[in-house]
Design an enzyme around this catalytic site. Structure first.
Site, short mmCIF file in Angstrom:
data_model
loop_
_atom_site.label_atom_id
_atom_site.label_comp_id
_atom_site.label_asym_id
_atom_site.label_seq_id
_atom_site.Cartn_x
_atom_site.Cartn_y
_atom_site.Cartn_z
N ASN A 130 1.15 -56.30 22.21
CA ASN A 130 0.11 -55.68 23.35
C ASN A 130 -0.82 -56.89 24.03
OD1 ASN A 130 -1.17 -55.93 21.04
ND2 ASN A 130 -2.51 -54.18 21.50
N GLY A 206 -0.90 -55.81 14.12
CA GLY A 206 0.19 -54.64 14.44
C GLY A 206 -0.27 -53.21 13.78
N SER A 207 0.96 -52.55 13.89
CA SER A 207 0.67 -51.26 13.52
C SER A 207 0.22 -51.21 11.89
CB SER A 207 1.91 -50.20 13.54
OG SER A 207 3.19 -51.07 12.81
N THR A 208 -0.33 -50.06 11.68
CA THR A 208 -1.13 -49.88 10.13
C THR A 208 0.35 -49.61 9.38
OG1 THR A 208 -3.11 -48.95 10.87
CG2 THR A 208 -2.28 -48.22 8.89
N GLY A 211 1.79 -52.84 8.51
CA GLY A 211 0.58 -53.77 7.80
C GLY A 211 0.46 -53.30 6.43
N GLU A 228 -4.95 -56.91 10.93
CA GLU A 228 -5.74 -56.18 12.25
C GLU A 228 -4.86 -55.05 12.79
OE1 GLU A 228 -8.73 -56.90 12.85
OE2 GLU A 228 -8.98 -59.08 12.45
N CYS A 262 -5.62 -51.91 20.71
CA CYS A 262 -6.21 -51.26 19.64
C CYS A 262 -7.75 -50.78 19.41
CB CYS A 262 -5.84 -52.39 18.39
SG CYS A 262 -6.64 -53.97 18.93
N GLU A 430 -11.31 -61.94 12.07
CA GLU A 430 -11.01 -62.63 12.82
C GLU A 430 -12.18 -63.37 13.86
OE1 GLU A 430 -7.13 -61.01 14.54
OE2 GLU A 430 -6.50 -62.88 13.50
P1 NAD Z 1 4.37 -53.62 15.02
O1 NAD Z 1 3.60 -53.35 13.51
O2 NAD Z 1 5.53 -52.64 15.10
O3 NAD Z 1 4.86 -54.89 14.94
C1 NAD Z 1 3.80 -56.19 14.99
C2 NAD Z 1 4.56 -57.29 14.62
O4 NAD Z 1 4.96 -57.45 13.20
C3 NAD Z 1 5.80 -57.54 15.47
O5 NAD Z 1 5.84 -59.18 15.67
C4 NAD Z 1 7.05 -57.31 14.66
O6 NAD Z 1 8.12 -57.93 15.07
C5 NAD Z 1 6.42 -57.59 13.25
N1 NAD Z 1 7.03 -56.61 12.28
C6 NAD Z 1 7.48 -55.46 12.28
N2 NAD Z 1 8.10 -55.16 11.19
C7 NAD Z 1 8.00 -56.22 10.36
C8 NAD Z 1 8.26 -56.55 8.94
N3 NAD Z 1 8.71 -55.47 8.24
N4 NAD Z 1 7.74 -57.33 8.25
C9 NAD Z 1 6.98 -58.60 9.08
N5 NAD Z 1 6.75 -58.28 10.29
C10 NAD Z 1 7.22 -57.25 10.74
O7 NAD Z 1 3.18 -53.30 15.92
P2 NAD Z 1 3.39 -53.31 17.70
O8 NAD Z 1 4.22 -52.07 18.07
O9 NAD Z 1 4.04 -54.83 18.18
O10 NAD Z 1 2.01 -53.54 18.13
C11 NAD Z 1 1.14 -52.16 18.33
C12 NAD Z 1 0.33 -52.02 17.18
O11 NAD Z 1 -0.61 -53.20 16.79
C13 NAD Z 1 -0.82 -50.97 17.47
O12 NAD Z 1 -0.76 -50.17 16.38
C14 NAD Z 1 -2.10 -51.51 17.45
O13 NAD Z 1 -3.34 -51.03 17.19
C15 NAD Z 1 -1.76 -52.60 16.81
N6 NAD Z 1 -2.95 -53.76 17.05
C16 NAD Z 1 -3.95 -54.05 16.41
C17 NAD Z 1 -4.91 -54.98 16.70
C18 NAD Z 1 -6.18 -55.16 16.01
O14 NAD Z 1 -6.80 -56.39 16.27
N7 NAD Z 1 -6.55 -54.34 15.06
C19 NAD Z 1 -4.86 -55.51 17.96
C20 NAD Z 1 -3.48 -55.33 18.67
C21 NAD Z 1 -2.51 -54.38 18.17
#
Ligand code: NAD
Length: 451
Positions: A130, A206-208, A211, A228, A262, A430
């Site tokens: 994003n 990334g996604s919860t 994470g 995050e 997010c 961060e």
């Molecule tokens: P995602 O969790 O699907 O992917 C994030 C990253 O993790 C990608 O690079 C992906 O390839 C990698 N990934 C996926 N599976 C993995 C695994 N098993 N092991 C290691 N890495 C893996 O998230 P997304 O769809 O790319 O992003 C959207 C999400 O990110 C939303 O939930 C959003 O709220 C969150 N987000 C949070 C913040 C914050 O700072 N809190 C900022 C931006 C986005």
């Protein structure tokens, strides 16, 4: 294996990118590990100058990087330019760190006690799609400044700007093995960062749900981790606020980046006595949001990142629609800004992170009700409070369980100040002056001066 990068505004092919294999990831980590002793030994002033040079060169590539992000991610021109600027600012901010990485001198009996902030080694940074540039920069800038080496995996959809940033870094004097960008799959490259013993820290945004898996994976090696994650942020509007101003700002707090943020204020809570008046102003503001070709200077919202994301977001449109804005038709993953009036706080669209241009509005009665409703979520990332009674605004700010709050504005991100979430929105912070603590270990050294 190759990945086809698609322009989300018109579904055209931008380019193909080679995905990093498991074996190549291991090789990159080995190189990063081998490069660590030399990088950490670079004199602080010299490391600072290399980072300042890196920032200057990013600035020099501003329009190229912005164009890449517009094509790759569908970000509006205004946003893409701001995002490059944010990376420049973040690198500049942390370029001051090598020369100020102070330890302490602690009074003790029989000797002298000092602490050092030691770099960790190889840091693995996993970035979502994003905000590809800023989120990468929030990780690599403090990590490199503290003397770590970095392997960074951009999201599959959006690898292009991170790859370009690495190229610029290398031309600026950061050795190739000190900062490596490895486009690839989360399940391959990202997961290898988690399982490889030479990666000493994971920075994951990334996604919860992912994470959670990463945190569990890191526990095997007691690996350091910053998370995050998602958000379901409240925009709390009291009747004593400047209602017109709050309503005019509210669309941009949720539809910016097509809601793929997010920090998007996806739950608007309006004090009951001001509800109708707010909705009148809000409708006018939503209808004025310019959803159009992201390349245009005037564009305020572009497309969603992918067809899959568009379908996911549309699955939330099962509550009464109050009104919508407009969006282009035809090719591309376009969706109009949409305002829902959920039946109650149990609605799926009220509880789950939608990550698209959808916002829900509910009324509240008084201060206590506003706080209870705002906190009725598993997330705790950001939020806004609108009130001209500053005492009330501060009371509510202290009571809302989130990491990043703004009063009488919706802006959450400043590279000078800490960013991160409470509850299931993450772990650690961060940005700001303390982010370096997340990239260093404290070492305590006692020197015996007794006879
Ligand atoms: P995602 O969790 O699907 O992917 C994030 C990253 O993790 C990608 O690079 C992906 O390839 C990698 N990934 C996926 N599976 C993995 C695994 N098993 N092991 C290691 N890495 C893996 O998230 P997304 O769809 O790319 O992003 C959207 C999400 O990110 C939303 O939930 C959003 O709220 C969150 N987000 C949070 C913040 C914050 O700072 N809190 C900022 C931006 C986005």
């Amino acid at each position: 294996m190759n990945y086809q990068v698609i322009n989300p505004a018109d579904e055209s092919l931008v380019t193909t990118v080679e995905l990093t294999s498991f074996e190549a990831t291991d090789e990159a980590i080995a190189r990063a590990h081998a490069a660590f002793p030399k990088w950490r030994a670079v004199a602080p002033g010299e490391r600072a100058e290399i980072l300042r040079n890196f920032a200057r060169n990013i600035e020099a590539h501003k329009s190229e990087l912005a164009d890449l992000e517009i094509k790759n991610s569908g970000h509006t021109r205004g946003n893409a330019v701001w995002e490059v600027g944010n990376v420049v600012n973040t690198v500049n901010y942390y370029s001051a760190a090598p020369e100020r990485l102070f330890g302490k001198q602690i009074p003790v009996p029989n000797g002298i006690d000092v602490t050092f902030k030691e770099p960790l080694g190889v840091v693995g940074i996993i970035v979502p799609w994003n905000f590809p540039m800023p989120i990468a920069g929030w990780g690599f800038a403090p990590a490199l400044a503290a003397g770590n080496t970095v392997v960074l995996k951009p999201a599959e959809y959006t690898p292009l700007t991170a790859m370009k940033l690495a190229e610029i870094a290398h031309k600026s004097g950061i050795p190739a093995d000190v900062f490596q960008v490895l486009p690839g799959k989360g399940s391959v490259v990202g997961n290898r960062f988690v399982t490889h013993p030479l990666v000493r820290k994971i920075v994951f945004t990334g996604s919860t749900s992912v994470g959670q898996q990463i945190m569990a994976g890191c526990s095997d090696q007691i690996k350091r981790v910053t998370l995050e994650l998602g958000g379901k942020n409240a925009n709390i509007i009291f009747a004593d606020s400047d209602l017109e101003k709050a309503a005019a700002a509210a669309p941009y707090a949720v539809f910016d980046n097509a809601g793929q943020d997010c920090c998007a204020r996806t739950r608007i809570l309006v004090q009951r006595s001001a509800f109708d008046k707010f909705m009148e102003h809000f409708e006018r503001a939503v209808k004025n949001v310019r959803v159009e070709d992201p390349n245009l200077e005037s564009s305020e919202m572009g497309p969603l990142i992918s067809k899959k994301q568009l379908e996911t977001v549309q699955s939330y449109l099962d509550e009464p629609v109050a009104f919508t804005g407009s969006a282009p038709t035809g090719k591309g993953f376009w969706m109009a800004p949409t305002v829902l009036l959920p039946k109650d706080a149990q609605a799926r669209s009220w509880r789950e992170e939608v990550f698209g241009p959808v916002v829900s509005v509910l009324p509240f009665d008084d201060e206590a009700d506003a706080i209870a409703k705002a906190n009725d979520t598993e997330y705790g990332l950001s939020g806004s409070i609108w009130s001209q009674n500053i005492g009330r605004a501060l009371r509510v700010a202290r009571a809302v369980e989130v990491g990043v709050l703004s009063i009488n504005t919706n802006s959450s991100v400043r590279f000078w100040t800490p960013f991160g979430g409470f509850k299931r929105s993450g772990l650690g912070r961060e940005l700001g002056p303390d982010a370096l603590d997340a990239f260093t270990e404290v070492k305590n050294v006692f020197i015996n001066t007794a006879e």
